[in-house]
Design a protein around this motif. Structure first.
Motif, PDB file in Angstrom:
ATOM      1  N   ALA A 396       0.848  -1.195   0.000  1.00  0.00           N
ATOM      2  CA  ALA A 396       0.000   0.000   0.000  1.00  0.00           C
ATOM      3  C   ALA A 396       0.882   1.242   0.000  1.00  0.00           C
ATOM      4  N   PHE A 397       0.515   2.232  -0.812  1.00  0.00           N
ATOM      5  CA  PHE A 397       1.288   3.462  -0.953  1.00  0.00           C
ATOM      6  C   PHE A 397       0.463   4.661  -0.492  1.00  0.00           C
ATOM      7  N   ASP A 398       1.077   5.540   0.291  1.00  0.00           N
ATOM      8  CA  ASP A 398       0.510   6.869   0.471  1.00  0.00           C
ATOM      9  C   ASP A 398       0.722   7.623  -0.838  1.00  0.00           C
ATOM     10  N   LYS A 399      -0.102   8.629  -1.114  1.00  0.00           N
ATOM     11  CA  LYS A 399       0.060   9.368  -2.377  1.00  0.00           C
ATOM     12  C   LYS A 399       1.087  10.490  -2.262  1.00  0.00           C
ATOM     13  N   THR A 530       9.922   7.842 -11.049  1.00  0.00           N
ATOM     14  CA  THR A 530      10.140   6.403 -10.901  1.00  0.00           C
ATOM     15  C   THR A 530       8.881   5.628 -10.514  1.00  0.00           C
ATOM     16  N   SER A 531       7.771   6.340 -10.216  1.00  0.00           N
ATOM     17  CA  SER A 531       6.596   5.660  -9.647  1.00  0.00           C
ATOM     18  C   SER A 531       6.010   4.604 -10.585  1.00  0.00           C
ATOM     19  N   GLN A 532       5.748   4.987 -11.835  1.00  0.00           N
ATOM     20  CA  GLN A 532       5.103   4.056 -12.763  1.00  0.00           C
ATOM     21  C   GLN A 532       5.954   2.819 -13.006  1.00  0.00           C
ATOM     22  N   GLN A 533       7.249   3.026 -13.256  1.00  0.00           N
ATOM     23  CA  GLN A 533       8.128   1.883 -13.523  1.00  0.00           C
ATOM     24  C   GLN A 533       8.240   0.976 -12.302  1.00  0.00           C
ATOM     25  N   THR A 534       8.280   1.597 -11.113  1.00  0.00           N
ATOM     26  CA  THR A 534       8.375   0.811  -9.878  1.00  0.00           C
ATOM     27  C   THR A 534       7.151  -0.077  -9.714  1.00  0.00           C
ATOM     28  N   ILE A 535       5.950   0.497  -9.923  1.00  0.00           N
ATOM     29  CA  ILE A 535       4.707  -0.283  -9.796  1.00  0.00           C
ATOM     30  C   ILE A 535       4.714  -1.452 -10.787  1.00  0.00           C
ATOM     31  N   GLN A 536       5.146  -1.198 -12.015  1.00  0.00           N
ATOM     32  CA  GLN A 536       5.200  -2.260 -13.026  1.00  0.00           C
ATOM     33  C   GLN A 536       6.159  -3.370 -12.610  1.00  0.00           C
ATOM     34  N   GLU A 537       7.319  -3.003 -12.086  1.00  0.00           N
ATOM     35  CA  GLU A 537       8.307  -4.007 -11.662  1.00  0.00           C
ATOM     36  C   GLU A 537       7.787  -4.820 -10.487  1.00  0.00           C
ATOM     37  N   LEU A 538       7.099  -4.147  -9.550  1.00  0.00           N
ATOM     38  CA  LEU A 538       6.542  -4.869  -8.408  1.00  0.00           C
ATOM     39  C   LEU A 538       5.509  -5.888  -8.863  1.00  0.00           C
ATOM     40  N   GLN A 539       4.672  -5.488  -9.792  1.00  0.00           N
ATOM     41  CA  GLN A 539       3.654  -6.416 -10.314  1.00  0.00           C
ATOM     42  C   GLN A 539       4.296  -7.581 -11.052  1.00  0.00           C
ATOM     43  N   SER A 540       5.392  -7.300 -11.777  1.00  0.00           N
ATOM     44  CA  SER A 540       6.085  -8.380 -12.491  1.00  0.00           C
ATOM     45  C   SER A 540       6.784  -9.332 -11.519  1.00  0.00           C
ATOM     46  N   LEU A 541       7.089  -8.844 -10.305  1.00  0.00           N
ATOM     47  CA  LEU A 541       7.713  -9.688  -9.286  1.00  0.00           C
ATOM     48  C   LEU A 541       6.690 -10.540  -8.535  1.00  0.00           C
ATOM     49  N   GLY A 542       5.407 -10.372  -8.884  1.00  0.00           N
ATOM     50  CA  GLY A 542       4.370 -11.215  -8.288  1.00  0.00           C
ATOM     51  C   GLY A 542       3.622 -10.585  -7.132  1.00  0.00           C
ATOM     52  N   ILE A 543       3.814  -9.276  -6.886  1.00  0.00           N
ATOM     53  CA  ILE A 543       3.020  -8.605  -5.855  1.00  0.00           C
ATOM     54  C   ILE A 543       1.576  -8.545  -6.354  1.00  0.00           C
ATOM     55  N   GLN A 544       0.658  -9.166  -5.596  1.00  0.00           N
ATOM     56  CA  GLN A 544      -0.718  -9.334  -6.082  1.00  0.00           C
ATOM     57  C   GLN A 544      -1.502  -8.035  -6.120  1.00  0.00           C
ATOM     58  N   GLU A 545      -1.252  -7.149  -5.173  1.00  0.00           N
ATOM     59  CA  GLU A 545      -2.069  -5.938  -5.073  1.00  0.00           C
ATOM     60  C   GLU A 545      -1.176  -4.743  -4.753  1.00  0.00           C
ATOM     61  N   THR A 546      -1.291  -3.671  -5.560  1.00  0.00           N
ATOM     62  CA  THR A 546      -0.643  -2.392  -5.257  1.00  0.00           C
ATOM     63  C   THR A 546      -1.747  -1.372  -5.073  1.00  0.00           C
ATOM     64  N   VAL A 547      -1.855  -0.820  -3.872  1.00  0.00           N
ATOM     65  CA  VAL A 547      -2.989   0.025  -3.501  1.00  0.00           C
ATOM     66  C   VAL A 547      -2.498   1.420  -3.130  1.00  0.00           C
ATOM     67  N   MET A 548      -3.204   2.439  -3.597  1.00  0.00           N
ATOM     68  CA  MET A 548      -2.904   3.803  -3.189  1.00  0.00           C
ATOM     69  C   MET A 548      -3.917   4.233  -2.146  1.00  0.00           C
ATOM     70  N   LEU A 549      -3.419   4.659  -0.974  1.00  0.00           N
ATOM     71  CA  LEU A 549      -4.269   5.142   0.112  1.00  0.00           C
ATOM     72  C   LEU A 549      -3.988   6.628   0.304  1.00  0.00           C
ATOM     73  N   THR A 550      -5.013   7.472   0.190  1.00  0.00           N
ATOM     74  CA  THR A 550      -4.786   8.915   0.265  1.00  0.00           C
ATOM     75  C   THR A 550      -5.956   9.634   0.931  1.00  0.00           C
ATOM     76  N   GLY A 551      -5.645  10.748   1.534  1.00  0.00           N
ATOM     77  CA  GLY A 551      -6.678  11.603   2.102  1.00  0.00           C
ATOM     78  C   GLY A 551      -7.204  12.595   1.102  1.00  0.00           C
TER      79      GLY A 551
END
Length: 702
Positions: A396-399, A530-551
């Motif tokens: 989970a990522f803060d924005k 680096t945000s977009q590329q990082t999310i793509q790499e995490l998903q390719s590494l098998g991370i099932q869910e990448t979530v953005m949590l923000t106020g």
């Protein structure tokens, strides 16, 4: 009280975890010491009480451990200058005696008593320190490796296998020497960080320049830093501009521009210009010092796998002793076996059963991985978090400040009244905003600097801040305002322009006079490169869910989420809501990491399996509270971190499996009676060296 004083020491020659535990116990027994703690991973000793270096070295004499005070700034200590001959002379003499014994035995046809005498001399010279330690441990009923080796070598001598006893002494010495070298190699990440820090700095105090030790520098002293010099302390630039290489702290490969009011950090390198820096932290409190403390503490923490191995070893060692005893007794008593033969097999079992390779298999991997991460700008608080990272199912990522830069930048500038030209309006806006303290004002000033707008000739009179709405001031007799639309009357044309920007999730501010709006400025918190590329790499590494949590509001959140590619987004969240979302993810997916700024997201960071802090250079709170910190605010380190963690878990499993399998194979050689002392020591030494070298490979993960 003197007995409550805490002292820290650096150690060299600390070769194994069991030696570490024994040394700690010996130090605790010294009169005047009320507590002692050895950090094997960092090769560091912490003592509460009063004790001399000579007493500490005497306590570590069994492993030839050398001690120096941590504050000793002289890197060329006498211990480091000890020659190879002086460190290993008894083993070298023993090796020469063994060679002479074999030569006399094979080539010269000498009297039968000469080679046994030479072998016995080699055993006594090469194994003297080992025997002293082993016998002392045996008296205390401590079944250490030295105890097992002592029994085996003395036993081999008693049954007349002088050559094997002597060779075992030498092989054991070689094994310890290589193990010590490998352990020191794994700790080099710490020594590299320690050596990054400057020992002295040139300062100006009371208009007088002097070069002094960093420990004597006070807050508010002014450091004078020439091109090519290391920056010795954390501080703020008060004069000059330059580029600074921060790779030692953040892992960034490119230098960073530094100007007046910018922060600089101890251990970084000033490259091109002259700087004067006002010191803001003492030597013990600098970012580099805290990083070193955290990495050392992390390398001293036991990972779950290591805790399991330590418990297993406590059962394993007595089992080996019992097995060796049964091998000596059972075949001769019940099956008519030869006593000497089975006594020899029992001795071999003691040697091959030494748990060294098993015990060291995990800590050397943890130490190497945490050191590698620190070198690349990632701090991991301990082995438990290193293991958890490799098992994550969701992140989970803060924005704000995590997926985005965390500061607004000007994206659009629209001139509403065509009678005015853009440079003139920008000059007035920049001059007015230079008096304001709001982040939006800073963004406008920064943008105008980038455009080269000069405000020196623009004079502001009657400046006034209108709380919650904006600012106003007089320029050449005209009152200008800049801020929210409530400062101005409604205008359909302006409303249309603003609506278009709002639909793009941009913040809009207005500039003009009390009678009319002259310009509209749109700003946005930009997404990190680096945000977009990082999310793509995490998903390719098998991370099932990448979530953005923000106020933030749903429209802005959706746009950022779409731009960076997270799999889901939750908006309009309070800190308690973020905590609840993390718990929901843990319920549905399992292990979850939370990435935030280390302060505002504290509840979510605390409840997550791994809390990862961003924006932490110079931020003590984040360094101290997060499980993992990305020092350079670099999200691209996340995929590296996951790969490193998985490599570490894989290496630990390989080491434990290899160590146990090799010992089982060697022990099975007892059945046909093929196990010899030579094979036993080679199996034990080989396993120790291989698992150590395999663990050190983690230093090279990129």
């Amino acid at each position: 009280m003197a007995d409550k004083e805490i002292h820290h020491y650096r150690l060299t020659g600390l070769s194994c975890t069991s030696c570490s535990a024994k040394f700690e116990k010996n130090v605790q027994a010294i009169e005047g010491v009320s507590a002692a703690k050895v950090n094997y991973g960092a090769a560091k000793l912490t003592v509460t009480g009063h004790v001399s270096v000579a007493e500490l070295e005497q306590a570590g004499a069994f492993d030839n451990i050398k001690v120096r005070p941590e504050q000793d700034t002289n890197s060329d200590t006498p211990h480091r200058q000890t020659s190879f001959w002086r460190e290993n002379r008894s083993q070298l003499i023993a090796a020469v005696l063994i060679i002479l014994a074999f030569i006399s035995q094979w080539c010269l046809g000498e009297p039968r008593f000469l080679s046994p005498i030479l072998f016995v001399m080699a055993i006594l010279v090469g194994g003297y320190a080992l025997f002293i330690e082993g016998i002392q441990d045996l008296i205390k009923f401590e079944f250490s490796m030295a105890t097992l080796m002592t029994i085996a070598i003395i036993g081999a001598t008693l049954i007349g296998d002088f050559a094997e006893g002597a060779v075992v002494v030498i092989l054991f010495a070689i094994s310890e020497m290589l193990e010590r070298y490998a352990a020191e190699r794994a700790r080099q990440s710490i020594s590299t960080l320690v050596n990054v820090a400057s020992k002295v700095a040139t300062i100006r105090r009371n208009d007088f320049e002097q070069t002094i030790a960093v420990q004597d520098i006070q807050i508010n002293d002014v450091m004078l830093i020439k091109p090519g010099q290391k920056i010795a302390m954390d501080g703020v630039v008060i004069k000059g501009d330059s580029t600074v290489n921060q790779a030692a702290i953040t892992g960034e490969s490119l230098p960073v521009d530094k100007r007046i009011s910018d922060e600089v950090f101890a251990g970084t390198l000033n490259e091109t210009g002259y700087l004067e820096v006002q010191v803001t932290k003492r030597a013990a409190d600098t970012t580099l010092a805290k990083i070193i403390q955290l990495v050392e503490a992390a390398q001293g923490e036991r990972a779950p796998a290591q805790a399991f191995v330590d418990k297993f070893a406590k059962i394993y060692t007595p089992f080996i002793i019992l097995l060796a005893t049964l091998i000596v007794i059972v075949p001769p008593l019940f099956f008519g076996g030869d006593w000497q033969r089975w006594f020899y097999q029992g001795l071999s079992v003691l040697v091959v059963g030494c748990p060294c390779s098993l015990v060291i298999s995990t800590p050397v991997s943890i130490v190497s991985a945490i050191g590698n991460a620190a070198r690349h700008g990632v701090l991991i608080k301990g082995g438990i978090y290193l293991e958890e990272i490799g098992k994550l199912q969701a992140i989970a990522f803060d924005k704000t400040g995590t997926l985005t830069e965390g500061k607004p930048t000007v994206t659009d500038f629209v001139v509403v009244d065509e009678r005015y030209n853009e440079p003139d309006l920008l000059q007035k806006i920049s001059a007015l905003e230079s008096y304001a303290q709001h982040p939006l004002a800073s963004a406008i000033v920064e943008e105008n600097k980038r455009r080269g707008i000069d405000i020196i000739q623009t004079s502001i009179e009657n400046f006034q801040s209108i709380i919650g709405r904006g600012v106003q001031g007089d320029i050449s007799g005209t009152t200008y305002l800049i801020g929210s639309p409530t400062l101005f009357s409604s205008n359909s044309k302006i409303t249309t322009i603003a609506q278009a920007f709002h639909e793009q999730s941009k913040t809009v501010i207005y500039f003009g006079t009390s009678e009319q709006i002259l310009a509209v400025i749109a700003m946005q918190d930009s997404v990190r490169q680096t945000s977009q590329q990082t999310i793509q790499e995490l998903q390719s590494l098998g991370i099932q869910e990448t979530v953005m949590l923000t106020g933030d509001n749903q429209a802005t959140a959706n746009q950022i989420a779409k731009e960076v590619g997270v799999s889901s987004v939750k908006a309009n969240l309070m800190p308690a809501d973020k905590l609840q979302e993390i718990q929901n993810l843990q319920t549905t997916l399992g292990r979850v990491a939370m990435i935030g700024d280390g302060v505002n997201d504290a509840p979510a960071l605390a409840i997550a399996n791994v809390g990862i802090a961003m924006g932490v250079v110079g931020t003590d709170t984040a360094l101290e509270t997060a499980d993992v910190t990305l020092i350079g605010d670099d999200l691209s380190k996340l995929p590296f971190l996951i790969r490193l963690s998985r490599s570490t878990l894989r290496t630990i499993k390989q080491n434990i499996t290899f160590s146990l399998v090799l010992k089982v194979i060697a022990l099975l050689l007892v059945i046909p009676g093929w196990l010899t002392l030579w094979i036993a020591i080679l199996a034990d030494m080989g396993a120790t060296i291989i698992v150590t070298l395999n663990g050190i490979r983690l230093l090279r993960v990129k």
